[in-house]
Structures are given as structure tokens and as C-alpha cells.
Design an enzyme around this catalytic site. Structure first.
Site, short mmCIF file in Angstrom:
data_model
loop_
_atom_site.label_atom_id
_atom_site.label_comp_id
_atom_site.label_asym_id
_atom_site.label_seq_id
_atom_site.Cartn_x
_atom_site.Cartn_y
_atom_site.Cartn_z
CG ASP A 1 -0.48 -0.36 2.52
OD1 ASP A 1 0.79 -0.88 2.55
OD2 ASP A 1 -1.00 -0.98 3.38
CG LEU B 1 9.40 4.90 21.59
CD1 LEU B 1 9.15 5.80 20.94
CD2 LEU B 1 9.29 4.91 23.45
CG ASP B 2 10.18 -3.14 18.11
OD1 ASP B 2 10.22 -4.13 18.72
OD2 ASP B 2 9.59 -2.30 16.76
NE ARG C 1 2.31 -5.55 8.96
CZ ARG C 1 1.23 -6.41 9.70
NH1 ARG C 1 0.44 -7.59 9.28
NH2 ARG C 1 0.24 -5.80 10.51
CG PHE D 1 0.80 -6.41 1.16
CD1 PHE D 1 1.70 -5.39 2.42
CD2 PHE D 1 -0.21 -6.76 0.90
CE1 PHE D 1 0.19 -4.73 2.50
CE2 PHE D 1 -1.29 -4.78 1.22
CZ PHE D 1 -0.76 -4.46 1.72
CD GLN E 1 -5.00 -8.89 -7.92
OE1 GLN E 1 -4.99 -9.62 -6.84
NE2 GLN E 1 -4.96 -8.38 -8.10
CG ASP F 1 11.84 -9.06 4.26
OD1 ASP F 1 11.03 -8.25 5.19
OD2 ASP F 1 13.29 -9.23 4.32
N1 LIG Z 1 -5.53 -10.41 12.58
C1 LIG Z 1 -5.35 -9.32 11.97
N2 LIG Z 1 -5.60 -8.36 11.55
C2 LIG Z 1 -4.92 -7.72 10.66
C3 LIG Z 1 -3.80 -7.44 10.92
C4 LIG Z 1 -3.06 -8.29 11.25
O1 LIG Z 1 -1.50 -8.27 11.64
N3 LIG Z 1 -3.78 -9.40 11.91
N4 LIG Z 1 -3.20 -6.43 10.01
C5 LIG Z 1 -3.69 -4.84 9.98
C6 LIG Z 1 -3.18 -4.62 8.72
S1 LIG Z 1 -2.06 -3.74 9.38
C7 LIG Z 1 -4.10 -4.50 7.75
S2 LIG Z 1 -3.36 -2.87 6.40
C8 LIG Z 1 -4.91 -4.47 6.93
C9 LIG Z 1 -5.10 -5.56 5.46
O2 LIG Z 1 -6.02 -6.42 5.50
P1 LIG Z 1 -6.36 -6.89 4.06
O3 LIG Z 1 -6.92 -5.50 2.86
O4 LIG Z 1 -8.10 -7.81 3.81
O5 LIG Z 1 -5.30 -7.24 3.14
P2 LIG Z 1 -4.25 -8.32 2.40
O6 LIG Z 1 -4.86 -9.01 3.18
O7 LIG Z 1 -3.04 -8.65 1.58
O8 LIG Z 1 -5.91 -8.84 1.47
C10 LIG Z 1 -6.03 -8.03 0.67
C11 LIG Z 1 -6.82 -8.95 -0.48
O9 LIG Z 1 -7.07 -8.11 -2.02
C12 LIG Z 1 -6.93 -8.94 -3.20
N5 LIG Z 1 -6.14 -8.31 -4.23
C13 LIG Z 1 -5.12 -7.54 -4.38
N6 LIG Z 1 -5.36 -6.52 -5.18
C14 LIG Z 1 -6.41 -6.68 -5.75
C15 LIG Z 1 -6.93 -5.77 -6.97
O10 LIG Z 1 -6.68 -4.49 -7.59
N7 LIG Z 1 -8.23 -5.70 -7.04
C16 LIG Z 1 -8.96 -6.54 -5.78
N8 LIG Z 1 -10.68 -6.34 -5.70
N9 LIG Z 1 -8.31 -7.46 -4.63
C17 LIG Z 1 -6.76 -7.23 -4.99
C18 LIG Z 1 -5.88 -10.24 -2.68
O11 LIG Z 1 -4.98 -11.08 -3.35
C19 LIG Z 1 -5.58 -10.42 -1.24
O12 LIG Z 1 -6.37 -11.18 -1.27
O13 LIG Z 1 -5.36 -5.90 8.01
C20 LIG Z 1 -5.55 -5.57 9.09
N10 LIG Z 1 -5.74 -6.55 9.86
N1 LIG Z 2 7.18 -6.95 3.54
C1 LIG Z 2 5.54 -6.57 4.01
N2 LIG Z 2 6.30 -5.21 4.17
C2 LIG Z 2 4.70 -4.57 4.79
C3 LIG Z 2 3.76 -4.97 4.74
C4 LIG Z 2 3.39 -6.46 4.37
O1 LIG Z 2 3.19 -7.51 4.90
N3 LIG Z 2 4.89 -7.22 4.39
N4 LIG Z 2 2.68 -4.60 5.28
C5 LIG Z 2 2.26 -3.18 5.47
C6 LIG Z 2 1.55 -2.56 6.08
S1 LIG Z 2 -0.04 -2.89 6.22
C7 LIG Z 2 1.44 -1.89 7.36
S2 LIG Z 2 0.24 -1.78 8.55
C8 LIG Z 2 3.29 -2.20 7.96
C9 LIG Z 2 3.45 -2.62 9.71
O2 LIG Z 2 4.78 -1.98 9.30
P1 LIG Z 2 4.92 -1.73 10.80
O3 LIG Z 2 4.78 -0.58 11.25
O4 LIG Z 2 6.76 -2.35 10.85
O5 LIG Z 2 5.37 -3.00 11.32
P2 LIG Z 2 4.91 -4.62 12.14
O6 LIG Z 2 6.71 -5.17 11.11
O7 LIG Z 2 4.69 -5.65 12.05
O8 LIG Z 2 5.98 -4.18 13.42
C10 LIG Z 2 7.43 -3.35 13.42
C11 LIG Z 2 7.61 -2.82 14.86
O9 LIG Z 2 6.73 -3.02 16.39
C12 LIG Z 2 7.25 -4.39 17.42
N5 LIG Z 2 5.99 -3.57 17.65
C13 LIG Z 2 5.02 -4.74 18.50
N6 LIG Z 2 4.52 -4.75 19.55
C14 LIG Z 2 4.09 -3.46 19.81
C15 LIG Z 2 3.81 -2.13 20.42
O10 LIG Z 2 2.81 -2.69 21.56
N7 LIG Z 2 4.22 -1.47 20.66
C16 LIG Z 2 5.35 -0.59 20.18
N8 LIG Z 2 5.93 0.19 20.12
N9 LIG Z 2 6.30 -1.76 19.24
C17 LIG Z 2 5.64 -2.90 18.45
C18 LIG Z 2 7.63 -5.14 16.65
O11 LIG Z 2 8.96 -5.85 17.45
C19 LIG Z 2 8.35 -4.67 15.09
O12 LIG Z 2 10.13 -4.51 15.35
O13 LIG Z 2 4.25 -2.90 6.56
C20 LIG Z 2 4.27 -3.06 5.51
N10 LIG Z 2 4.34 -2.88 4.97
S1 SF4 Z 3 5.23 -3.74 -2.66
FE1 SF4 Z 3 8.06 -3.33 -2.62
S2 SF4 Z 3 7.69 -2.05 -4.59
FE2 SF4 Z 3 5.44 -2.17 -3.97
S3 SF4 Z 3 5.15 -0.68 -3.42
FE3 SF4 Z 3 5.68 -2.07 -1.72
S4 SF4 Z 3 7.41 -1.80 -0.98
FE4 SF4 Z 3 7.36 -0.54 -3.29
MO LIG Z 4 -1.34 -2.11 7.52
#
Ligand SMILES: Nc1nc2c(c(=O)[nH]1)N[C@H]1C(S)=C(S)[C@@H](COP(=O)(O)OP(=O)(O)OC[C@H]3O[C@@H](n4cnc5c(=O)[nH]c(N)nc54)[C@H](O)[C@@H]3O)O[C@H]1N2
Ligand SMILES: Nc1nc2c(c(=O)[nH]1)N[C@H]1C(S)=C(S)[C@@H](COP(=O)(O)OP(=O)(O)OC[C@H]3O[C@@H](n4cnc5c(=O)[nH]c(N)nc54)[C@H](O)[C@@H]3O)O[C@H]1N2
Ligand code: SF4
Ligand SMILES: [Mo]
Length: 749
Positions: free
Chosen positions: A37, A219-220, A621, A626, A466, A623
Site C-alpha cells: 500500500d 520504541l520497540d 511483517r 503482503f 484475484q 519481507d
Molecule cells: N488479525 C489481524 N488482522 C489484521 C492485521 C493483523 O496483523 N492481524 N493487520 C491489519 C492491517 S495493518 C491491514 S493493512 C489490513 C489488511 O487487510 P486486507 O486489506 O484484507 O489485506 P490483504 O490480506 O492483503 O488482502 C487483500 C486482498 O486483496 C486482493 N487484491 C489485491 N489486489 C487487488 C485488486 O486490485 N482488486 C481486488 N479486488 N483485490 C485485490 C488480494 O489478493 C488479497 O486477498 O489487515 C489488518 N488486519
Molecule cells: N514486506 C511487507 N511489508 C509490509 C507489509 C507486509 O505485509 N509485508 N505490510 C504493510 C502494512 S499494511 C503495514 S500496516 C506495515 C506494518 O509495518 P510495521 O509498522 O513496521 O509493523 P510490524 O512489522 O508488524 O512491527 C513493527 C515493530 O513493532 C514492534 N512492536 C510489536 N508490538 C509493539 C507494541 O505494542 N508497541 C511498539 N511500540 N512496538 C511494537 C515489533 O517488535 C516490530 O519490530 O508494513 C507494511 N509493509
Molecule cells: S510492494 Fe515493494 S515495490 Fe511495491 S509498493 Fe510495496 S514496497 Fe514498493
Molecule cells: Mo496496514
């Protein structure tokens, strides 16, 4: 979900591209990656109508911004698992038996059945879940159609990620601020941990700022990648962020390190805040957070004096029992230190004057007050619902020129838990139709067993996807979605900034995959409301929104990398803040009027019992993936084949856990299987559970545990009962959940 990077758009636009050599027959397109995102600017190389390569932008400013998920995108989208045609369920719900149908046949039946449910139970019986950035081309059209039908019950992943922060930030100063990381002197990361393969643009900005001398405070609870290179690392207890902020405020107020002139002129409630903060002397904060008092004070002083400083938005405080307080406290720190709306600080952007924002597309004003008041969860947890946000209509118009200004689509949401309860038949009225677009709903909130029950209890379930996710496996209809390679996109910075960025279509979608725009357009026709989505094509819709620029989308996309209104610092000096008082509300009048505590506080975790003696958090998260996606891509899966929990060597020793052994993790909600990874950077007695595991290679259907989602998903362990919900927003605590681990527990075949 993330904001756009803090870049200087003029610098971007003026930079000379460094084009790379192309093979014969290859043409390039300028795109924004939506495999996560953050939307990196990338270049796609197209040969014979297919994308053969994704690489970073030719623009030198964006050149380092790409990760492995972006690079692997063409393979991921070309995978045989990709859904290419509309599917209609033929067996029992969740049996995984489908029949291919046409779009028009599917949409006609869906429209009829939806109309029938609305006629029988009322429009509020229709709930929708999306995460707008995944769908890319929703652009508020889903809300618009729902508002015209009369349903307020829209939920989203943004309830746990930035959308809720936006709604809470408004309580303090009326807009969700954007951290100017590149020009700041000090960066504070509350857990947030951008890495080389996670939100790369933010990672690169932090590194650039550090290279220019900016300080970094992390802070982590875990020594994260950013903690490794921080000036100060505070290993706070998971979930104690609000307590930490109260400690910082105590130091900053006691030592007079705040901006007294700004407070005198632009804030209300300082004396009340001070009284509340006095309840948190450093010794108490040290006990609540597990950090040394002197280290807490040192970090607070650095933040307040090194300035301008930033606290970039962090997802960590979006998912806690004390989320509202933690988010408010971060807002208050920014404000009282005088960092609001200045270069190197936290900027309140507002809307771009030339482009029709999604806030306008959504047309919330057509939803009657009566229907708004039926929004699920607004009685118990009102903050991001219509009820909680209504007080900002007039201030929004005064400052930002429109009543309904939605940021990160988070300002007028129904509460997810309340919605699932209503869907499961446990609410004050029934919800019988559920649509999920680009959202793996089943696995993306708390209490997955409840969500499963909720979806199974529906009369109509429609998924636009998808891939055959565990959520899609429960649908009546699965409609095939296009991808970011296969459509144009006008990216609006999630309504958070005035920055727009265009993405060109690189190739045609496979089979019958269509955009979310097309989904809503066809649905509007099928339910007899064609005028609500009157545009014939996505491009025509963009052309309309861009009309005031004098450009059509194609020209706009050729010409611009970013389109940005020049920053207007300290706009509040002319308009006031977009709060009811026009000031920064340290004590929130809106929370008070809702009958909630208007001042921030910290609510402690209940003590751990003997049954569940360990604390877990979900996150860190991976690497390769997503969220719940990407696990079907062989290149990624080879690197990270199984779900791993992390524990410290101390905890591993105490429970005799061995590296790579299978264990179960369980608590009052459910039980899942994980492999053990012993990590030196984990603190004792805290377990990390990765988010979103299922195995696309395992057969679909309930009889197969929904491709093993029921065996591995973190949401199987996340509670959503009152003790674990933030009081004001009702979002779940994912950062400190009691659990236990059992050894030698291979997952059953
Ligand atoms: N239990 C739990 N819940 C969480 C979190 C967690 O750590 N634990 N994390 C939270 C966070 S930070 C976030 S951001 C949310 C994310 O929650 P979601 O937004 O549901 O994220 P994804 O799991 O990536 O699911 C997105 C889906 O969209 C589909 N997709 C990708 N591109 C497209 C497109 O162009 N069109 C359509 N129609 N579909 C597409 C993908 O195949 C995928 O299945 O979840 C939150 N909920
Ligand atoms: N490769 C990859 N990149 C992503 C995503 C992915 O799915 N894959 N998801 C994207 C999305 S939607 C999001 S929201 C971001 C999330 O990305 P980040 O905000 O970086 O979240 P996390 O990697 O879940 O955790 C980050 C840190 O928070 C620490 N932490 C855990 N609990 C706590 C707490 O209670 N307090 C504090 N202060 N720290 C805590 C963990 O030890 C960890 O080091 O990543 C984004 N980037
Ligand atoms: S998946 Fe990787 S290349 Fe694509 S927007 Fe996220 S960080 Fe950038
Ligand atoms: Mo997120």
C-alpha cells in the site's frame, strides 16, 4: 496502509530521468506498484502486450524504491491460481465447488438478490468490507452506491491501520498530519519498522534523514532493524505505548520544554491535561512500560528539544487496547512541542483545489440521519462512526471547504466486530448480504471463529478477488479482479495529502478480470441505480475528476510523476483548526460530548494467569508477503515456506522449545500451529505471531480448513471481547494477548 512519501514534488518533477537500455521490442510504462500500500513509482517493461519486468522508476528521486514483492508482481499475477472468470457457487457454501458464469449473469442475479434482501430487512442489512488501496480503483464508489441504497455498514482493514488514526487525529487538530521525514531533525518510531523490503520509500527517507544528521528514537519491545541503528532505543512492553507517551508528556511539561506561545494562543485544555499527566509520574510509567525512568526522560527531552521532530504515523498504536489514547497522545506531543504545520514537522495538507477528491465521490450527505444512526457499533464505540465524526462537519467546511472530509477512508466506518456480530445474528438487527472487495475479511480482523460464523450466516456473499482466498472460498459469487499492471490509476494519497500520482495501464487483464470501478458500475445498473455511477469507463471518471486541471487523464499521466498543491504552512492562523473550538483540543470536546473520557489515559492489561502465561503480539511483517497474500508465488514461498513464531532464548529455554520444531499456540479464542524461531532480539515472555498465514496449495473448502487458514491464521488467536477492545473505537488489542505454547505438535495432515 501508508501515506505518500515526504518528497519535494518540484524536485521530483524537475529531475532528469535516467532511462535504462531496453531490449528490442520492449516498451515502458510509468506505474505505481500496488503490491503493497505504499505505491512505489516503478517502470514496467512490456513486450508483446505482457509485462516482462518491473523495475524502479527512471526518476532519480525514486530510484531506490522497490522491493522483491514489486519485482515478482508479473509472475504473481500470471500464476495459474489467478481467478480469471466469474464463479458461482454450486455446492454447499464453503464446499469449493464452482460453476463458471458470465459477468452479466452474475451481476444480474447479485443485483436481484441484493434488492430482495434490502426490501425484506432494510438497506442496513447490506455490509461491505474493502481495503481501498488493494482494490485501487474503488475511489469511494462503493460508499457512494451504499449511501444511495441507504446502508451505513461499510467496514475496512483501515479500521486497524491508519483509517482509525485519521479519525482520532481529527479529535485533536482536525486533520491527519503527514510527517516531513526528509527535513526533520528527529524521528520517533513507535514500533513502526520500515525495512529494505517493507515500505521501502519510508525506509529510504529515514536513512536519508539520518545521513543528514537527524536523530532516531525507536520504541520497540524487540531490537528491530531500526532499533539497531537508533540513537535511543526504548524496549517498552508491548501495548504500553500510551503509558510511554504520558511519561514523555510528564517530562516535557514539568521541564517546560513545550511551546508556551502556541499553547496559549492555539490550544484548549492544557490545565486539565497537565492534571491528568500528573497522575503518571516517571516511576509509574517505568513500571507500566518496563523502561528505565532516566531513559524515558532522555528520549522525551530529545524529541522536544531537537526539533522540528516527527512522530510518523505508526500502525502499532492502531491495534491496541489503548489506541485512542495512544493516538491522541502522539497528536498532543506534536502539538504542544510546536511541530504542527511547519517544515520538518507534521503538515496538515487538506485537499488539492484542482481535483475532485474521493470525499466528494462518496456523497455521504445523501445518507439520511436515520440510516447513519443505524451504523453498527456507533452506540458502543462511536469514534470513527458517523456519530463520532458528526461534530467535524461544520469545522471541516470552515477549514477545508467541505463537510464530509474523509481521510484514509477511516472517518465514517462501521465497527467491524459489531458488524460481524450482526452478521452472525447476534446484533440488534440482521445483516444478510456481505460483499468483500480486495479484502481477505475472514483473516483480517479479530475473532476469526466469529467472522466465519458471520459469513456462513449470510443469504448473499460476494467477493471481488484475484485469488481464491479463504474469504472467497465462502462466497456465493467470486468475481475476477484486475491488478495494478492491468489498469490505470489516479492515486490520491489516501485523501490524507493533496498529492496525486498517476499510474499508466501496462497490459490487458487476463480472462474476464475487471476493475473495482467496473464492479460498482455494473452493480449500480443491476440494482436499478445506473445514475449513481454514470461514467462508462474508468478513464472517463478520471477525466471528470481532473476537469479543473484542463487535462485528460492520459495527458496528466504522461506529464506528471506527482501533482501537488504547494504547502501552505500554518494555515490555522487564517482559519483556525478544524475542531469544534477551532483550537487544538488537548481535552477533546468531541470525546466529552460522546460521554467518553476527554483526556488520554492508560488502561492496564489484566495480569497473566497460569492458564495462559505468555504474552503474544501479531505482526512483524514478512519481507516476502503482503499481509495475507503472495504465498502462492514459488519464488517467495521458497524463501519463507512456513509460519514462524519468534521467541527469546530465555523463553525457549523455559519451555524447552527447539529451533524449527512445530508447536501449537492457543488461548481462549482458538489454536494454531507454528514453527519455532529463537531470536536474540526478542524479549523474554513475549511471543511474536506472524499475520495472515494460509496455504494456497492446500485444497480449498471448509473440509480442508479453508486452505489451512484455520490452522495458521493469527486471527484465530485475537479476541474481540470488551477487555480486548479499545473503549472509544472498539478495535482489537493485537499487541499483548495471553496465550500458551505446547511442544511437539506437528500440524495434522
Ligand atoms: N488479525 C489481524 N488482522 C489484521 C492485521 C493483523 O496483523 N492481524 N493487520 C491489519 C492491517 S495493518 C491491514 S493493512 C489490513 C489488511 O487487510 P486486507 O486489506 O484484507 O489485506 P490483504 O490480506 O492483503 O488482502 C487483500 C486482498 O486483496 C486482493 N487484491 C489485491 N489486489 C487487488 C485488486 O486490485 N482488486 C481486488 N479486488 N483485490 C485485490 C488480494 O489478493 C488479497 O486477498 O489487515 C489488518 N488486519
Ligand atoms: N514486506 C511487507 N511489508 C509490509 C507489509 C507486509 O505485509 N509485508 N505490510 C504493510 C502494512 S499494511 C503495514 S500496516 C506495515 C506494518 O509495518 P510495521 O509498522 O513496521 O509493523 P510490524 O512489522 O508488524 O512491527 C513493527 C515493530 O513493532 C514492534 N512492536 C510489536 N508490538 C509493539 C507494541 O505494542 N508497541 C511498539 N511500540 N512496538 C511494537 C515489533 O517488535 C516490530 O519490530 O508494513 C507494511 N509493509
Ligand atoms: S510492494 Fe515493494 S515495490 Fe511495491 S509498493 Fe510495496 S514496497 Fe514498493
Ligand atoms: Mo496496514
Amino acid at each position: 496502509m501508508a501515506g505518500p512519501p515526504s518528497i519535494d514534488p518540484a524536485e521530483v518533477q524537475a529531475a532528469t530521468p535516467i532511462p535504462r537500455k531496453l531490449r528490442k521490442g520492449v516498451v515502458t510504462r510509468k506505474a505505481l506498484c500496488a503490491s503493497c500500500d505504499i505505491a512505489c513509482s516503478v517502470v514496467t517493461e512490456v513486450q508483446q502486450g505482457r509485462v516482462v519486468r518491473v523495475r524502479s522508476s527512471d526518476n532519480p528521486i525514486f530510484r531506490d524504491n522497490i522491493c522483491m514483492k514489486g519485482i515478482v508482481a508479473p509472475k504473481g499475477f500470471a500464476h495459474p491460481d489467478r481467478i480469471r472468470h466469474p464463479l458461482k457457487r454450486v455446492g454447499e457454501r464453503g464446499s469449493g465447488e464452482w460453476q463458471q458464469v458470465s459477468w452479466s449473469e452474475a451481476m444480474q442475479d447479485i443485483g436481484q438478490r441484493l434488492n430482495h434482501i434490502v426490501a425484506e430487512h432494510g438497506p442496513e442489512a447490506w455490509a461491505v468490507s474493502t481495503s481501498q488501496w488493494n482494490t485501487g480503483t474503488d475511489h469511494g464508489l462503493g460508499r457512494r452506491l451504499m449511501n444511495h441504497v441507504g446502508s451505513p455498514n461499510w467496514i475496512s482493514g483501515v479500521a486497524l491501520c491508519a483509517g482509525n488514526t485519521a479519525a482520532v487525529n481529527r479529535m485533536t487538530y482536525g486533520w491527519f498530519p503527514m510527517a516531513d521525514i526528509l527535513q526533520t531533525r528527529c524521528i520517533v518510531l513507535f514500533g513502526h519498522n520500515p525495512k529494505r523490503h517493507s515500505w521501502v520509500p519510508v525506509y529510504n527517507q529515514i536513512r536519508r534523514a539520518q545521513a543528514g544528521g537527524a536523530k532516531l528514537i525507536v520504541l520497540d519491545p524487540r531490537k528491530s532493524e531500526n532499533a539497531e541503528v537508533a540513537d535511543i532505543w526504548l524496549p517498552l512492553k508491548a501495548g504500553s505505548d500510551a503509558a510511554m507517551c504520558l511519561g514523555w508528556l510528564k517530562v516535557i511539561i514539568d521541564e517546560g520544554l513545550y511551546d508556551k506561545d502556541f499553547i496559549a494562543q492555539w490550544a484548549v485544555g492544557f490545565e486539565d491535561l497537565k492534571k491528568r499527566v500528573d497522575e503518571y509520574p516517571l516511576e509509574r510509567v517505568a513500571q507500566l512500560t518496563g523502561c528505565e525512568p532516566e531513559a524515558i526522560a532522555e528520549a522525551a527531552r530529545l524529541y522536544a528539544t531537537a526539533g522540528p521532530s516527527v512522530i510518523p504515523w505508526t500502525p502499532m498504536t492502531d491495534m491496541q487496547r489503548n489506541s485512542t489514547s495512544a493516538i491522541r497522545l502522539q497528536s498532543i506531543l506534536r502539538a504542544i512541542c510546536g511541530y504542527l504545520d511547519i517544515p520538518g514537522g507534521e503538515q496538515l495538507h487538506g485537499f488539492h483545489p484542482d481535483i475532485v477528491p474521493e470525499s466528494d465521490i462518496e456523497m455521504h450527505h445523501v445518507l439520511s440521519r436515520e440510516q447513519q444512526d443505524k451504523q453498527l457499533g456507533s452506540d458502543t464505540h462511536p469514534v470513527f462512526t458517523y456519530r463520532g465524526q458528526r461534530a467535524f462537519l461544520e469545522p471541516g467546511e470552515r477549514v477545508w471547504g467541505r463537510q464530509y472530509n474523509n481521510q484514509v477512508t477511516g472517518c465514517f466506518m462501521a465497527n467491524p466486530s459489531a458488524t460481524f456480530r450482526a452478521m452472525a445474528g447476534e446484533g440488534s438487527y440482521p445483516v444478510k448480504a456481505f460483499f468483500a472487495l480486495g479484502n481477505n475479511t475472514l483473516m483480517s480482523f479479530a475473532n476469526m471463529p466469529l467472522i466465519l460464523k458471520a459469513i456462513l450466516n449470510q443469504d448473499l456473499v460476494v467477493v471481488h478477488e484475484q485469488f481464491m482466498t479463504p474469504t472467497a472460498q465462502l462466497a456465493d459469487y467470486v468475481l475476477p479482479a484486475d491488478s495494478w499492471l492491468e489498469r490505470p490509476w489516479l492515486m490520491d494519497g489516501y485523501g490524507w495529502t493533496s498529492m496525486y500520482r498517476p499510474s499508466q495501464k501496462s497490459m490487458d487483464p487476463p480472462g474476464e478480470c475487471k476493475s473495482t470501478f467496473e464492479f460498482w458500475r455494473q452493480l449500480a445498473h443491476a440494482i436499478g441505480k445506473p445514475d449513481v455511477v454514470p461514467w462508462e469507463t474508468l478513464e472517463a471518471f478520471y477525466d471528470d475528476r481532473l476537469a479543473a486541471t484542463g487535462m485528460k487523464f492520459e495527458e496528466f499521466a504522461e506529464k506528471y510523476e506527482v501533482y501537488f498543491a504547494p504547502p501552505h504552512f500554518k494555515k490555522y492562523e487564517e482559519t483556525g483548526f478544524a475542531t469544534p473550538s477551532g483550537k487544538v483540543e488537548l481535552k477533546s470536546s468531541v470525546l466529552q460530548d460522546l460521554g467518553l473520557d476527554p483526556l488520554p489515559y492508560f488502561r492496564e492489561d489484566p495480569p497473566l494467569g497460569t492458564e495462559f502465561p505468555l504474552m503474544m503480539f501479531t505482526g512483524v511483517r514478512e519481507d516476502e508477503y503482503f499481509q495475507t497474500g503472495h504465498r502462492h508465488i514459488p519464488e517467495m514461498r521458497q524463501r519463507a515456506p512456513e509460519p514462524y513464531l519468534f521467541v527469546s532464548p530465555g523463553t525457549a529455554g523455559e519451555y524447552a522449545l527447539e529451533e524449527e520444531e512445530w508447536v501449537t499456540v492457543e488461548n481462549q479464542v482458538g489454536l494454531i500451529h507454528m514453527k519455532v524461531a529463537i531470536r536474540d532480539n526478542m524479549p523474554d515472555n513475549l511471543v511474536r505471531i506472524p499475520h495472515g498465514w494460509w496455504k494456497p496449495e492446500v485444497n480449498p473448502g471448509l473440509q480442508n480448513g479453508l486452505s489451512d487458514a484455520l490452522k495458521y491464521a493469527d486471527a484465530m488467536l485475537c479476541p474481540d471481547d470488551a477487555d480486548f477492545l479499545d473503549r472509544e473505537q472498539g478495535i482489537p488489542h493485537l499487541k499483548g494477548i495471553p496465550c500458551r505454547i505446547r511442544k511437539n505438535m506437528e500440524p495434522p495432515a
